[in-house]
Design an enzyme around this catalytic site. Structure first.
Site: not given
Length: 362
Positions: A170-172, A175
């Site tokens: 989810i961070d990726v 981003g």
């Protein structure tokens, strides 16, 4: 020397951990000048997220999203350093921050204040659950969002526990959304001369990133569940068992399936149409595994590839890098003595470049 795609763009990077530094690293690879601002002494949390470390004792987590950046430290609780931070932002084209909803306001570095000083600024704010509402102040850690967004509920075996993805996916995704939003805002500014605020939250990014699964609920009210390594709408599409090991097979249409069925000797109950294969999923998977158990995985993979059937081994990370190397993909680059995973964006006229490792603290 070829001019980089984002040459001349300056980014003040007040971000930490993964989603935001990943976005600014991609922009740095494309030629933007990125100045990473960290707190004194401790810096970005990921500097201490160890092991693993490289040969110099540096956190590989931190390195993985911070190459090509210049580093400075500022104590934003200090009025003198607030002045320095404000000057940096005013001189920049883009600012990226993840201090939480209203977090930059207490330092006089919020969008409303900065845009009065620099109307051309593009201000990207990344939160966990948006800037409004009762969860605005809740820290947005990937694990938490994987759980709360429903991603874990569709990941894992049907009779097993909800499972997180093996990377902070989810961070990726967030981003990448941030990168897209910033580039769109830069393009808009070329025409209008005016900047804008770009807001990204991890929870919305998760719902968007689940694509067909979240889309099934939005469009048809379907609440997906876990089915392990298989696909809710396509069969056969998942992990299957050969004589010696598992392999992945991804049949995307009926024509591929017809060829696949003939290759494995499946002449009865072939189910030529995907909708019938989905209805008879369990029975068909058992039959396929029975046929595949007659040969080793490598033999099947070679046969399938010769006949245009998408299939491959289930590699470890190390095996995946070997695979890339053996197939002409430059997956690892050396950046000022630091090994780093290559940027996957290929531009023919303004290629990405690697010129600086991750910054030391201050």
């Amino acid at each position: 020397m070829t001019r980089a795609a984002l040459a001349g763009i300056k980014i003040a990077d007040f971000s930490r951990v993964l989603a935001r530094p990943y976005a600014t690293m991609l922009l740095a690879d494309l030629g933007a000048e990125v100045v990473k601002v960290e707190r004194p002494v401790t810096g970005d949390e990921t500097r201490s997220w160890i092991p693993p470390v490289d040969s110099k004792g540096k956190s590989t987590y931190f390195q993985s999203v911070n190459r090509n950046k210049t580093g400075i430290t500022l104590d934003l609780s200090s009025e003198a350093d607030q002045v320095k931070a404000r000057q940096l932002i005013v001189e920049s084209d883009v600012v990226v921050e993840n201090f939480g909803a209203g977090g930059m306001r207490k330092f006089g570095l919020d969008y409303e204040t900065i845009k009065k000083l620099n109307p051309k600024i593009i201000y990207c704010s990344i939160t966990g659950f948006g800037s409004q509402g009762p969860l605005a102040d809740l820290p947005g850690y990937d694990m938490l969002v994987q759980a709360m967004s429903g991603l874990m509920s569709i990941t894992g075996d049907s009779d097993g526990e909800p499972t997180k993805v093996g990377v902070a996916v989810i961070d990726v995704i967030a981003g990448l959304h941030a990168t897209t939003g910033i580039l769109a805002a830069l393009h808009s500014r070329e025409k209008s001369g005016i900047g804008q605020k770009v807001e990204i939250d991890l929870f919305s990014s998760a719902l968007s990133g689940m694509a067909n699964q979240s889309g099934a609920f939005a469009a048809a009210g379907v609440n997906p569940s876990r089915i392990g390594n298989h696909h809710p709408s396509i069969v056969p599409y998942g992990v299957f068992k050969a004589k010696d090991r598992d392999l992945a097979i991804a049949i995307g249409n009926d024509k591929q399936y017809e060829s696949f069925a003939n290759l494995i000797g499946l002449t009865e109950n072939k189910y030529p149409h995907n909708i019938d294969r989905v209805k008879n999923r369990e029975q068909l998977i058992q039959v396929i595994n029975s046929k595949l158990s007659m040969k080793i995985a490598e033999a099947w993979i070679e046969l399938f590839r010769k006949n245009g059937i998408p299939a491959g081994p289930i590699n470890t990370i190390a095996e995946a890098f070997d695979f890339a190397k053996n197939n002409g993909l430059e997956a690892i680059v050396d950046v000022a003595g630091e090994k780093s995973v290559a940027n996957p964006i290929k531009l023919s006229g303004t290629p990405v470049s690697y010129y600086k490792g991750s910054p030391n603290l201050d």
